[in-house]
Design a protein around this motif. Sequence first.
Motif, PDB file in Angstrom:
ATOM      1  N   GLN A  41       5.873   3.740  -0.379  1.00  0.00           N
ATOM      2  CA  GLN A  41       6.263   2.897   0.747  1.00  0.00           C
ATOM      3  C   GLN A  41       7.404   3.523   1.542  1.00  0.00           C
ATOM      4  N   MET A  42       8.411   4.031   0.857  1.00  0.00           N
ATOM      5  CA  MET A  42       9.545   4.655   1.539  1.00  0.00           C
ATOM      6  C   MET A  42       9.102   5.889   2.302  1.00  0.00           C
ATOM      7  N   GLU A  43       8.157   6.642   1.748  1.00  0.00           N
ATOM      8  CA  GLU A  43       7.616   7.812   2.446  1.00  0.00           C
ATOM      9  C   GLU A  43       6.897   7.382   3.719  1.00  0.00           C
ATOM     10  N   ALA A  44       6.206   6.244   3.655  1.00  0.00           N
ATOM     11  CA  ALA A  44       5.517   5.722   4.835  1.00  0.00           C
ATOM     12  C   ALA A  44       6.525   5.290   5.902  1.00  0.00           C
ATOM     13  N   TYR A  45       7.616   4.631   5.476  1.00  0.00           N
ATOM     14  CA  TYR A  45       8.665   4.253   6.420  1.00  0.00           C
ATOM     15  C   TYR A  45       9.218   5.497   7.122  1.00  0.00           C
ATOM     16  N   ALA A  46       9.507   6.517   6.336  1.00  0.00           N
ATOM     17  CA  ALA A  46      10.079   7.747   6.885  1.00  0.00           C
ATOM     18  C   ALA A  46       9.098   8.456   7.811  1.00  0.00           C
ATOM     19  N   ALA A  47       7.804   8.327   7.525  1.00  0.00           N
ATOM     20  CA  ALA A  47       6.792   8.984   8.349  1.00  0.00           C
ATOM     21  C   ALA A  47       6.729   8.378   9.746  1.00  0.00           C
ATOM     22  N   VAL A  48       6.893   7.059   9.845  1.00  0.00           N
ATOM     23  CA  VAL A  48       6.798   6.413  11.157  1.00  0.00           C
ATOM     24  C   VAL A  48       8.152   6.315  11.861  1.00  0.00           C
ATOM     25  N   PHE A  49       9.253   6.485  11.105  1.00  0.00           N
ATOM     26  CA  PHE A  49      10.594   6.495  11.689  1.00  0.00           C
ATOM     27  C   PHE A  49      11.432   7.579  11.010  1.00  0.00           C
ATOM     28  N   PRO A  50      11.114   8.852  11.258  1.00  0.00           N
ATOM     29  CA  PRO A  50      11.824   9.945  10.573  1.00  0.00           C
ATOM     30  C   PRO A  50      13.308  10.021  10.906  1.00  0.00           C
ATOM     31  N   GLU A  51      13.701   9.448  12.055  1.00  0.00           N
ATOM     32  CA  GLU A  51      15.105   9.501  12.457  1.00  0.00           C
ATOM     33  C   GLU A  51      15.943   8.386  11.850  1.00  0.00           C
ATOM     34  N   THR A 118       1.159   1.175   7.461  1.00  0.00           N
ATOM     35  CA  THR A 118       2.551   0.957   7.830  1.00  0.00           C
ATOM     36  C   THR A 118       2.682   1.419   9.274  1.00  0.00           C
ATOM     37  N   VAL A 119       3.111   0.513  10.153  1.00  0.00           N
ATOM     38  CA  VAL A 119       3.150   0.790  11.594  1.00  0.00           C
ATOM     39  C   VAL A 119       4.589   0.711  12.088  1.00  0.00           C
ATOM     40  N   GLY A 120       5.021   1.725  12.819  1.00  0.00           N
ATOM     41  CA  GLY A 120       6.363   1.747  13.389  1.00  0.00           C
ATOM     42  C   GLY A 120       6.334   1.446  14.877  1.00  0.00           C
ATOM     43  N   ILE A 121       7.243   0.584  15.326  1.00  0.00           N
ATOM     44  CA  ILE A 121       7.353   0.244  16.748  1.00  0.00           C
ATOM     45  C   ILE A 121       8.819   0.325  17.144  1.00  0.00           C
ATOM     46  N   GLN A 122       9.110   1.161  18.125  1.00  0.00           N
ATOM     47  CA  GLN A 122      10.482   1.365  18.558  1.00  0.00           C
ATOM     48  C   GLN A 122      11.032   0.126  19.262  1.00  0.00           C
ATOM     49  N   ALA A 123      12.344   0.089  19.433  1.00  0.00           N
ATOM     50  CA  ALA A 123      13.010  -1.087  19.987  1.00  0.00           C
ATOM     51  C   ALA A 123      12.509  -1.461  21.374  1.00  0.00           C
TER      52      ALA A 123
END
Length: 208
Positions: A41-51, A118-123
């Motif tokens: 899960q943490m790897e997935a978080y980092a993949a969609v928000f590496p910064e 796991t989907v990342g969406i910027q602010a």
Amino acid sequence: MNALIKDCIKLVAITVIAGLALGAVYGITKEPILAQEEKKQMEAYAAVFPEASDFQEVEGFDETKAAQMIASYDNPVEDHAGDKVTAAVKALDEGGEALGYIFNVITSKGYGGDIVLTVGIQADGTVSGYSVLSISETAGLGMNAQKEEWAAQFADKQVEAFTVVKDGSGSGDDAKIDAISGATITSEAVSGAVNNCIACFQSIEGGH
């Protein structure tokens, strides 16, 4: 009759011993399995928000309310009212400022069953990308949803929602996703699930 009773006692004893053995094995493997799942899960978080420097659960997120919102959302990719957003997390920078949000979503609309993303969406509402947590699609077809070259169609796109096209007309239109060749069902499953995450993001932002 005595033989029957003895056989019953033996069967019960074997069942009890087998149950205890399974319980012992579960007790031994439970922690490593949970640790592995958390690592993935943490790897997935980092993949969609590496910064991002840290991740924090969204206060007040409610899976039931998210399900109700999804059920009422007019998703341009049909039949996704049953998708489940199971987690919402803030991606934070070194100073603790929110860079955006991360959502875990389960859709049952895959050709081979459930797909978990796991989907990342910027602010600002820009989709930063997705990472596949679980997928059981056809090798060489739907499994290509994991490949970066197809998933890249979603990255860095700020749209209200995505639609899937099968004629190759997606290039140049941020809202259009070119379907995986031979795997339109998978393409729509992923796109519809991402749309539901966009809707959840808008709901969270609208509530602030």
